[in-house]
Design a protein around this motif. Structure first.
Motif, PDB file in Angstrom:
ATOM      1  N   TYR A   1      -7.564   3.760   4.159  1.00 38.10           N
ATOM      2  CA  TYR A   1      -6.201   4.116   3.772  1.00 38.10           C
ATOM      3  C   TYR A   1      -5.802   3.155   2.666  1.00 38.10           C
ATOM      4  O   TYR A   1      -5.606   1.960   2.910  1.00 38.10           O
ATOM      5  N   VAL A   2      -5.717   3.669   1.459  1.00 31.64           N
ATOM      6  CA  VAL A   2      -5.511   2.845   0.268  1.00 31.64           C
ATOM      7  C   VAL A   2      -4.075   2.986  -0.226  1.00 31.64           C
ATOM      8  O   VAL A   2      -3.558   4.093  -0.332  1.00 31.64           O
ATOM      9  N   ARG A   3      -3.445   1.853  -0.503  1.00 29.95           N
ATOM     10  CA  ARG A   3      -2.118   1.826  -1.109  1.00 29.95           C
ATOM     11  C   ARG A   3      -2.195   1.011  -2.392  1.00 29.95           C
ATOM     12  O   ARG A   3      -2.757  -0.081  -2.403  1.00 29.95           O
ATOM     13  N   VAL A   4      -1.639   1.566  -3.455  1.00 35.43           N
ATOM     14  CA  VAL A   4      -1.617   0.892  -4.753  1.00 35.43           C
ATOM     15  C   VAL A   4      -0.166   0.592  -5.107  1.00 35.43           C
ATOM     16  O   VAL A   4       0.663   1.498  -5.132  1.00 35.43           O
ATOM     17  N   ASP A   5       0.138  -0.675  -5.369  1.00 45.11           N
ATOM     18  CA  ASP A   5       1.488  -1.057  -5.793  1.00 45.11           C
ATOM     19  C   ASP A   5       1.700  -0.563  -7.222  1.00 45.11           C
ATOM     20  O   ASP A   5       0.919  -0.869  -8.114  1.00 45.11           O
ATOM     21  N   GLU A   6       2.753   0.222  -7.429  1.00 44.40           N
ATOM     22  CA  GLU A   6       3.017   0.822  -8.746  1.00 44.40           C
ATOM     23  C   GLU A   6       3.292  -0.214  -9.826  1.00 44.40           C
ATOM     24  O   GLU A   6       2.949  -0.009 -10.990  1.00 44.40           O
ATOM     25  N   ASP A   7       3.915  -1.310  -9.457  1.00 49.21           N
ATOM     26  CA  ASP A   7       4.302  -2.319 -10.442  1.00 49.21           C
ATOM     27  C   ASP A   7       3.157  -3.263 -10.807  1.00 49.21           C
ATOM     28  O   ASP A   7       2.905  -3.530 -11.978  1.00 49.21           O
ATOM     29  N   THR A   8       2.459  -3.766  -9.787  1.00 46.42           N
ATOM     30  CA  THR A   8       1.418  -4.771 -10.031  1.00 46.42           C
ATOM     31  C   THR A   8       0.012  -4.194 -10.047  1.00 46.42           C
ATOM     32  O   THR A   8      -0.924  -4.878 -10.434  1.00 46.42           O
TER      33      THR A   8
ATOM     34  N   ILE B   1      -7.279   3.960  -9.294  1.00 47.97           N
ATOM     35  CA  ILE B   1      -5.834   3.774  -9.169  1.00 47.97           C
ATOM     36  C   ILE B   1      -5.037   4.870  -9.872  1.00 47.97           C
ATOM     37  O   ILE B   1      -3.850   5.018  -9.624  1.00 47.97           O
ATOM     38  N   SER B   2      -5.694   5.673 -10.704  1.00 50.44           N
ATOM     39  CA  SER B   2      -4.992   6.786 -11.345  1.00 50.44           C
ATOM     40  C   SER B   2      -4.884   7.994 -10.408  1.00 50.44           C
ATOM     41  O   SER B   2      -4.217   8.965 -10.732  1.00 50.44           O
ATOM     42  N   ALA B   3      -5.496   7.922  -9.210  1.00 51.40           N
ATOM     43  CA  ALA B   3      -5.465   9.025  -8.255  1.00 51.40           C
ATOM     44  C   ALA B   3      -4.223   9.013  -7.375  1.00 51.40           C
ATOM     45  O   ALA B   3      -4.085   9.848  -6.490  1.00 51.40           O
TER      46      ALA B   3
END
Length: 62
Positions: free
Chosen positions: A44-51, A22-24
């Motif tokens: 295709y990966v999406r990481v929610d910045e808040d959660t 998730i740091s990428a």
């Protein structure tokens, strides 16, 4: 920082688990072989910045 996330193979539909760094960044894409049928999947990966929740969409490679 790593976490795990689940996705369904675009070829056989079987569930898979993968590690996501998730740091990428909040949007990533890479190829990973299915753990069941061994065919390549584009993740295709999406990481929610808040959660920091991870969502993955898959597509066929090739």
């Amino acid at each position: 920082m790593q976490t795990t996330a689940d996705f369904f193979c675009a070829f056989c539909g079987e569930p898979n688990c993968t590690f996501v760094d998730i740091s990428a960044g909040t949007q990533q894409s890479y190829i990973e072989d299915c753990q069941v049928c061994c065919r390549p999947n584009i993740l295709y990966v999406r990481v929610d910045e808040d959660t920091l929740e991870v969502e993955i969409d898959t597509d066929y490679e090739g």
